[in-house]
Design an enzyme around this catalytic site. Structure first.
Site, PDB file in Angstrom:
ATOM      1  N   ASP A  26       0.847  -1.186   0.000  1.00  0.00           N
ATOM      2  CA  ASP A  26       0.000   0.000   0.000  1.00  0.00           C
ATOM      3  C   ASP A  26       0.885   1.240   0.000  1.00  0.00           C
ATOM      4  O   ASP A  26       2.113   1.134  -0.078  1.00  0.00           O
ATOM      5  CB  ASP A  26      -0.970  -0.002   1.186  1.00  0.00           C
ATOM      6  CG  ASP A  26      -0.273  -0.076   2.545  1.00  0.00           C
ATOM      7  OD1 ASP A  26       0.671   0.703   2.767  1.00  0.00           O
ATOM      8  OD2 ASP A  26      -0.683  -0.890   3.388  1.00  0.00           O
ATOM      9  N   LYS A 222     -12.169  -3.319  -2.413  1.00  0.00           N
ATOM     10  CA  LYS A 222     -11.394  -2.158  -1.980  1.00  0.00           C
ATOM     11  C   LYS A 222     -10.081  -2.059  -2.752  1.00  0.00           C
ATOM     12  O   LYS A 222      -9.395  -3.067  -2.950  1.00  0.00           O
ATOM     13  CB  LYS A 222     -11.095  -2.213  -0.481  1.00  0.00           C
ATOM     14  CG  LYS A 222     -10.468  -0.920   0.044  1.00  0.00           C
ATOM     15  CD  LYS A 222     -10.405  -0.904   1.566  1.00  0.00           C
ATOM     16  CE  LYS A 222      -9.227  -1.675   2.094  1.00  0.00           C
ATOM     17  NZ  LYS A 222      -9.148  -1.629   3.579  1.00  0.00           N
ATOM     18  N   LYS A 224      -6.319   0.049  -3.034  1.00  0.00           N
ATOM     19  CA  LYS A 224      -5.342   0.924  -2.397  1.00  0.00           C
ATOM     20  C   LYS A 224      -5.063   2.112  -3.322  1.00  0.00           C
ATOM     21  O   LYS A 224      -4.920   1.948  -4.535  1.00  0.00           O
ATOM     22  CB  LYS A 224      -4.047   0.166  -2.115  1.00  0.00           C
ATOM     23  CG  LYS A 224      -4.213  -1.003  -1.149  1.00  0.00           C
ATOM     24  CD  LYS A 224      -4.553  -0.537   0.246  1.00  0.00           C
ATOM     25  CE  LYS A 224      -4.591  -1.702   1.219  1.00  0.00           C
ATOM     26  NZ  LYS A 224      -4.766  -1.263   2.616  1.00  0.00           N
ATOM     27  N   ASP A 252      -8.519   3.080  -0.078  1.00  0.00           N
ATOM     28  CA  ASP A 252      -7.737   3.179   1.159  1.00  0.00           C
ATOM     29  C   ASP A 252      -6.403   3.855   0.861  1.00  0.00           C
ATOM     30  O   ASP A 252      -5.607   3.346   0.078  1.00  0.00           O
ATOM     31  CB  ASP A 252      -7.509   1.768   1.700  1.00  0.00           C
ATOM     32  CG  ASP A 252      -6.779   1.740   3.033  1.00  0.00           C
ATOM     33  OD1 ASP A 252      -6.402   2.810   3.541  1.00  0.00           O
ATOM     34  OD2 ASP A 252      -6.586   0.625   3.570  1.00  0.00           O
ATOM     35  N   GLU A 278     -10.694   5.507   3.076  1.00  0.00           N
ATOM     36  CA  GLU A 278     -10.138   5.006   4.331  1.00  0.00           C
ATOM     37  C   GLU A 278      -8.771   5.626   4.631  1.00  0.00           C
ATOM     38  O   GLU A 278      -7.955   5.803   3.730  1.00  0.00           O
ATOM     39  CB  GLU A 278     -10.021   3.482   4.220  1.00  0.00           C
ATOM     40  CG  GLU A 278      -9.526   2.766   5.449  1.00  0.00           C
ATOM     41  CD  GLU A 278      -9.586   1.262   5.272  1.00  0.00           C
ATOM     42  OE1 GLU A 278      -8.787   0.563   5.904  1.00  0.00           O
ATOM     43  OE2 GLU A 278     -10.439   0.778   4.488  1.00  0.00           O
ATOM     44  N   GLU A 305      -8.078   1.440  12.198  1.00  0.00           N
ATOM     45  CA  GLU A 305      -7.233   0.255  12.314  1.00  0.00           C
ATOM     46  C   GLU A 305      -5.916   0.543  13.027  1.00  0.00           C
ATOM     47  O   GLU A 305      -5.301  -0.349  13.602  1.00  0.00           O
ATOM     48  CB  GLU A 305      -6.952  -0.348  10.940  1.00  0.00           C
ATOM     49  CG  GLU A 305      -6.034   0.486  10.062  1.00  0.00           C
ATOM     50  CD  GLU A 305      -5.777  -0.146   8.702  1.00  0.00           C
ATOM     51  OE1 GLU A 305      -4.662  -0.616   8.473  1.00  0.00           O
ATOM     52  OE2 GLU A 305      -6.716  -0.154   7.878  1.00  0.00           O
ATOM     53  N   ASP A 328      -9.543  -3.168  15.075  1.00  0.00           N
ATOM     54  CA  ASP A 328      -8.516  -4.147  14.728  1.00  0.00           C
ATOM     55  C   ASP A 328      -8.328  -5.053  15.937  1.00  0.00           C
ATOM     56  O   ASP A 328      -8.204  -4.572  17.067  1.00  0.00           O
ATOM     57  CB  ASP A 328      -7.205  -3.452  14.363  1.00  0.00           C
ATOM     58  CG  ASP A 328      -6.125  -4.426  13.946  1.00  0.00           C
ATOM     59  OD1 ASP A 328      -5.868  -4.559  12.748  1.00  0.00           O
ATOM     60  OD2 ASP A 328      -5.515  -5.065  14.843  1.00  0.00           O
ATOM     61  N   HIS A 355     -11.076  -3.917  10.321  1.00  0.00           N
ATOM     62  CA  HIS A 355      -9.864  -4.136   9.543  1.00  0.00           C
ATOM     63  C   HIS A 355      -9.442  -5.591   9.686  1.00  0.00           C
ATOM     64  O   HIS A 355      -9.458  -6.143  10.782  1.00  0.00           O
ATOM     65  CB  HIS A 355      -8.747  -3.220  10.064  1.00  0.00           C
ATOM     66  CG  HIS A 355      -7.401  -3.525   9.490  1.00  0.00           C
ATOM     67  ND1 HIS A 355      -6.353  -3.999  10.255  1.00  0.00           N
ATOM     68  CD2 HIS A 355      -6.922  -3.406   8.234  1.00  0.00           C
ATOM     69  CE1 HIS A 355      -5.286  -4.152   9.491  1.00  0.00           C
ATOM     70  NE2 HIS A 355      -5.604  -3.815   8.266  1.00  0.00           N
ATOM     71  N   ALA A 356      -9.051  -6.210   8.573  1.00  0.00           N
ATOM     72  CA  ALA A 356      -8.562  -7.593   8.635  1.00  0.00           C
ATOM     73  C   ALA A 356      -7.503  -7.848   7.573  1.00  0.00           C
ATOM     74  O   ALA A 356      -7.341  -8.980   7.129  1.00  0.00           O
ATOM     75  CB  ALA A 356      -9.710  -8.574   8.491  1.00  0.00           C
ATOM     76  N   GLY A 357      -6.775  -6.800   7.168  1.00  0.00           N
ATOM     77  CA  GLY A 357      -5.807  -6.945   6.094  1.00  0.00           C
ATOM     78  C   GLY A 357      -4.443  -7.383   6.585  1.00  0.00           C
ATOM     79  O   GLY A 357      -3.468  -6.641   6.480  1.00  0.00           O
TER      80      GLY A 357
END
Length: 446
Positions: A26, A222, A224, A252, A278, A305, A328, A355-357
Site C-alpha cells: 500500500d 477495496k 489501495k 484506502d 479510508e 485500524e 482491529d 480491519h482484517a488486512g
C-alpha cells in the site's frame, strides 16, 4: 470447564515473505512481510492451551515478540480457575497488562506494549473459549451482560459510556440473539475483498482478480490509493467499470496525505460512487479527519485500524470525525477493548467495518463482527468485514468464505492457532523457509 493453571508459555516470531508478490502493498508499506508475534499459553490440563498473536509487518517483529514474552511469562504458575472464575481472572489480567506502571510508562496503552498486551489477552480469550468448548463469538454472546462488562476496558469512557449503560445496551439486544445467530448460520456476515487491489499490482493483475472475484460472488471491493492521482483515477475507473454500478467500491490511502491534500485528492475521486475513503491522513489526527469528513461529505471517511485505544475511538466517534469505524483485533487490547468500541459505535450510530488486512486478522475479527451483529448493533446495514485471501492455510481453523460472506465459525476458541507445519516453516529466523532463503542469499553473495 476444568480448573486450569498456566504452566508454561511459548512465544515465536513468525514471518511470511509476502513482499515477494507485493501482497499487502500500500502507499505506506510498499513491500511488507506479513508477520505475527505468536504466543501459546500451556495449561496443566492435557492438550488444552490458549493461542494468541499480534500482527506485524516483518522488520521490528523481534522487538514486539520480546515484549510479548515479557508479558506472557508473568502468567506462568497462575491459576485460572474454572468457568465461574474466568470473568474475574480476565478482568485482573486486563488490569495487569494495561495499567501496570511499567507498561503505562512505555505507553500508556499504545505502541509495542499495547500490541503485546493484545497478543496475550487474545490467547487468554482463546483459552477461555476452548475450555468452555465453544467458538469465541458464542462465548461472548452467552455471557451475562454484567459478566461481560466486568471484563472490558471501560476506564476513561465514563463521560460518554458508563458500565451501567453498557450493560443496559447489551440487555436490550438479548431478545433477538437466536434469530440473528440463525441468520448468520444461513447467510454469513458480509465481507469486502481487499486482495484484488494492492498498490503494487499491475492493472492486468487487478482486472483478472476482480473478474475472478465477481465469479465467486463478491459484491464489495477495496482498492489501495495514494501513489499518484492519475493512477488512482485510472484504476478506480477500471474497477468501477468491471464491477458495475450495483457493487460496492471502497478506497484506502493508508495515511499518506496531508489534510488539505486529502480533501483535494478525494474530490478528484468522487465520480465513481465510493462507499468510503479510508485512512486519508495520520491515524492520530482526529481534528484532521473531521475537517476532511466535513469537506468531502457525503463521501464517508473510514478509520481506526491504527487507533491506539478506545479513548481515541471515543473522540473520533463523538466528534463525527469518521463515518465508518474500523476496529482491529490486534492493535487494541483484544476483545476487552474492542467491545467497548462496538458499544460506542452503536451509541453514535456509526457502522463498524473491521480491519482484517493481515495474517490471521480475518480469523480473529470474524468473531467480533458476529458478536456485534448478535449482541450490539443488531444490524447489517452498511456493514462489511475486510477479507484478504492469503495465509489462511497457516491456521488450524481458517475462515470460511462463501458468496462474499464470512461463515459462522464452528470450532472452539478464537480461531487463532497456527499449524505446526506453518510454525516449523515460517518461525524467524530458524524456520525452514527462512533458513533456506538465508543459505541461498549467502551462496549468491559468495
Amino acid at each position: 470447564m476444568p480448573r486450569l493453571k498456566i504452566v508454561d508459555v511459548s512465544v515465536r516470531d513468525v514471518r511470511f515473505p509476502t513482499s515477494d508478490t507485493l501482497s499487502g502493498s500500500d502507499a505506506m508499506n510498499p513491500s511488507p512481510d506479513y508477520s505475527a508475534s505468536y504466543v501459546e499459553l500451556m495449561t496443566d490440563h492435557s492438550g488444552l492451551s490458549g493461542f494468541g498473536f499480534t500482527f506485524t509487518i516483518g522488520r521490528g517483529s523481534d522487538i514486539v515478540t520480546r515484549m510479548v514474552a515479557e508479558l506472557a511469562e508473568q502468567f506462568v504458575g497462575r491459576s485460572v480457575g474454572d468457568v465461574a472464575d474466568m470473568p474475574a481472572f480476565m478482568a485482573a489480567s486486563l488490569e495487569e497488562l494495561t495499567q501496570d506502571s511499567f507498561l503505562r510508562w512505555l505507553g500508556p496503552e499504545k505502541g509495542v506494549a499495547h500490541l503485546a498486551a493484545a497478543a496475550v489477552l487474545n490467547a487468554l480469550w482463546d483459552l477461555w473459549a476452548r475450555a468452555a468448548g465453544v467458538p469465541l463469538w458464542q462465548l461472548l454472546a452467552e455471557l451475562e451482560p454484567q459478566q461481560l462488562v466486568s471484563c472490558l476496558s471501560m476506564r476513561h469512557l465514563g463521560d460518554v459510556l458508563t458500565p451501567d449503560e453498557a450493560v443496559a445496551m447489551l440487555e436490550e439486544r438479548r431478545s433477538g440473539h437466536q434469530r440473528r445467530i440463525e441468520e448468520l448460520r444461513a447467510g454469513g456476515y458480509p465481507a469486502y475483498l481487499t486482495s484484488v487491489g494492492w498498490l503494487g499490482y499491475s492493472d492486468e493483475q487487478v482486472r483478472n482478480l476482480v473478474n475472478e472475484a465477481i465469479g465467486q460472488g463478491w459484491n464489495a471491493f477495496k482498492l489501495k490509493v495514494g501513489g499518484s492521482l492519475e493512477d488512482d483515477r485510472r484504476r478506480i475507473a477500471m474497477v468501477r467499470e468491471l464491477i458495475g454500478g450495483e457493487r460496492k467500491l471502497m478506497v484506502d490511502a493508508n495515511q499518506v496525505w496531508e489534510v488539505p491534500e486529502a480533501i483535494e485528492w478525494i474530490k478528484e475521486l468522487t465520480d465513481w460512487d465510493l462507499s468510503w475513503v479510508e485512512e486519508p491522513t495520520s491515524p492520530d489526527d482526529i481534528a484532521g479527519h473531521r475537517a476532511i469528513a466535513e469537506a468531502v461529505a457525503p463521501v464517508p471517511i473510514a478509520s481506526g485500524e491504527q487507533a491506539h485505544n478506545r479513548i481515541m475511538f471515543k473522540q473520533f466517534l463523538a466528534s463525527g470525525a469518521i463515518g465508518v469505524c474500523q476496529i482491529d483485533s490486534c492493535r487494541m487490547a483484544s476483545v476487552n477493548e474492542n467491545i467497548p468500541v462496538l458499544l460506542l459505535a452503536a451509541k453514535y450510530d456509526v457502522p463498524v467495518c473491521p480491519h482484517a488486512g493481515g495474517v490471521g486478522l480475518c480469523e480473529l475479527v470474524q468473531h467480533l463482527s458476529m458478536f456485534d451483529y448478535i449482541a450490539v448493533s443488531a444490524s447489517l446495514d452498511r456493514r462489511w468485514t475486510e477479507y484478504v485471501d492469503h495465509l489462511h492455510e497457516m491456521f488450524v481453523s481458517p475462515v470460511r468464505i462463501r458468496g462474499g460472506a464470512y461463515q459462522l465459525p464452528l470450532a472452539a476458541g478464537f480461531s487463532s492457532e497456527m499449524t505446526e507445519e506453518a510454525l516449523a516453516a515460517y518461525s524467524y529466523p530458524d524456520g525452514t523457509v527462512w533458513k533456506a532463503r538465508a543459505e541461498s542469499s549467502n551462496s549468491h553473495g559468495s
